[in-house]
Design a protein around this motif. Sequence first.
Motif, PDB file in Angstrom:
ATOM      1  N   UNK A 173       0.793  -1.293  -0.036  1.00  0.00           N
ATOM      2  CA  UNK A 173      -0.069   0.006  -0.174  1.00  0.00           C
ATOM      3  C   UNK A 173       0.971   1.333  -0.140  1.00  0.00           C
ATOM      4  N   UNK A 174       0.397   2.364  -0.481  1.00  0.00           N
ATOM      5  CA  UNK A 174       1.000   3.751  -0.609  1.00  0.00           C
ATOM      6  C   UNK A 174       0.732   4.372   0.396  1.00  0.00           C
ATOM      7  N   UNK A 175       1.780   4.965   1.279  1.00  0.00           N
ATOM      8  CA  UNK A 175       1.574   5.847   2.597  1.00  0.00           C
ATOM      9  C   UNK A 175       1.959   7.139   2.098  1.00  0.00           C
ATOM     10  N   UNK A 176       1.042   8.112   2.745  1.00  0.00           N
ATOM     11  CA  UNK A 176       1.523   9.479   2.531  1.00  0.00           C
ATOM     12  C   UNK A 176       1.548   9.991   3.811  1.00  0.00           C
ATOM     13  N   UNK A 208       1.248  -4.321   3.826  1.00  0.00           N
ATOM     14  CA  UNK A 208       0.100  -4.031   4.817  1.00  0.00           C
ATOM     15  C   UNK A 208       0.195  -4.934   6.134  1.00  0.00           C
ATOM     16  N   UNK A 209       0.787  -5.871   6.162  1.00  0.00           N
ATOM     17  CA  UNK A 209       1.297  -6.992   7.347  1.00  0.00           C
ATOM     18  C   UNK A 209       2.021  -5.862   7.964  1.00  0.00           C
ATOM     19  N   UNK A 231       2.474  -2.649   8.330  1.00  0.00           N
ATOM     20  CA  UNK A 231       1.496  -1.511   8.673  1.00  0.00           C
ATOM     21  C   UNK A 231       0.405  -2.069   9.822  1.00  0.00           C
ATOM     22  N   UNK A 232       0.270  -3.350   9.653  1.00  0.00           N
ATOM     23  CA  UNK A 232      -0.899  -3.792  10.945  1.00  0.00           C
ATOM     24  C   UNK A 232      -0.019  -3.938  12.216  1.00  0.00           C
ATOM     25  N   UNK A 256      -0.591  -1.695  14.785  1.00  0.00           N
ATOM     26  CA  UNK A 256      -1.973  -1.933  15.320  1.00  0.00           C
ATOM     27  C   UNK A 256      -2.021  -3.098  16.345  1.00  0.00           C
ATOM     28  N   UNK A 274      -0.071  -4.051  18.461  1.00  0.00           N
ATOM     29  CA  UNK A 274       0.405  -3.768  19.654  1.00  0.00           C
ATOM     30  C   UNK A 274      -0.898  -3.325  20.738  1.00  0.00           C
TER      31      UNK A 274
END
Lengths: 222, 141
Positions: free
Chosen positions: A124-127, A186-187, A189-190, A193, A195
């Motif tokens: 995924x693209x994060x900004x 995505x994994x 980035x998750x 979460x 935590x």
Amino acid sequence: MHENATILEASPRERLGSRYSRRLRTQGRLPAIVYGHKIEPTPISLDRTDACLHIEAGEKVFRIAIDGAAEPQVVLLKEIQFDYLGSNIVHADFARVDLNERVHTRVHIDLIGEAVGLKDIGAILMRPHNEIEIECRVADIPDSIEADISSLELNQTLTAAQIALPVDDMKLLSDAGTAIAQIVLQAAAKSAEAEEVEVEGEPEVLGDADEKTEETKEEKSE
Amino acid sequence: MPPGRMPKRVKFRKEFRRVRRRNATKGNYVAFGDFGLQALEGAWVKGCQIEAGRVAAQHYLKREGKLFIRVFPDKPVSKKPLETRMGKGKADVDYWAARVRPGTMLFEIAGVPEQAAKEALVRVAMKMPVKCRFVGRRVAV
């Protein structure tokens, strides 16, 4: 470029304060103020529809023609205030500038191209940031700066320093390492979460723990 | 107590109800993601409602995008059991709530197209006890 800046017709505000500003807004006007260059600040009101149209389009430099003034003043949009829902502009601040003056301003970054890394499954693209602060001549202020992300691969980050500024004497003021775009799985980035483990039952009361330790101390002393 | 979010530790077990009249002056714009779900009314949003919203969004988005939850239920709300006479002290905590004012940003989504974000947040809005709307980022100066 900004010799052709949008002209906003303005009329001076004689009565100040929230009550009169509110009345102006009901009449379709936008209260604003023009200041700077060691001249007394001038409270003005603009046509709301016209002003908001240009401000929301990302324009920053305007020429304001105040009723009774000899010629339009070149101004830079410094701040805008929104209502509590953030949908309507309720006030605008403009600073008087010269076209050759160097100013600090924030510019929006437009990402162009399809990143290579986004073809991976789960990428995924994060900004984290979508604007940078720059120093440049008023005449050179762009509405936005384009950044090409087509060569960005998985786990790579496009930083503010890597963005090509459109004019040579434009200077980057934001931290060079400011992340503008990054492609992550995505994994990953998750995991942050994950935590946030849900608390089951009752939360711990800080005061209770202290009381208990005091009680046990008293028991021991006895 | 229904399953949901709540603090890990607190300073005091119970608190006063307090007034909830004013509009949001902070946390009322899209700060982390690209699109957000904004409350148009004030309410105490329960921890289980926030959790239901999170599940609904992530179920729709599957493995795409990143969801930001902008509110946290840190307010204990107590409730007396049924058929109990008044008095005898403040009741036990029934649920944990987030104080939501008109304008508060509840959820944000990043890394997905606008249509997908909208679809996901519409599903979240159904789980919320307040009227909500879908918003994008504000114009920056």
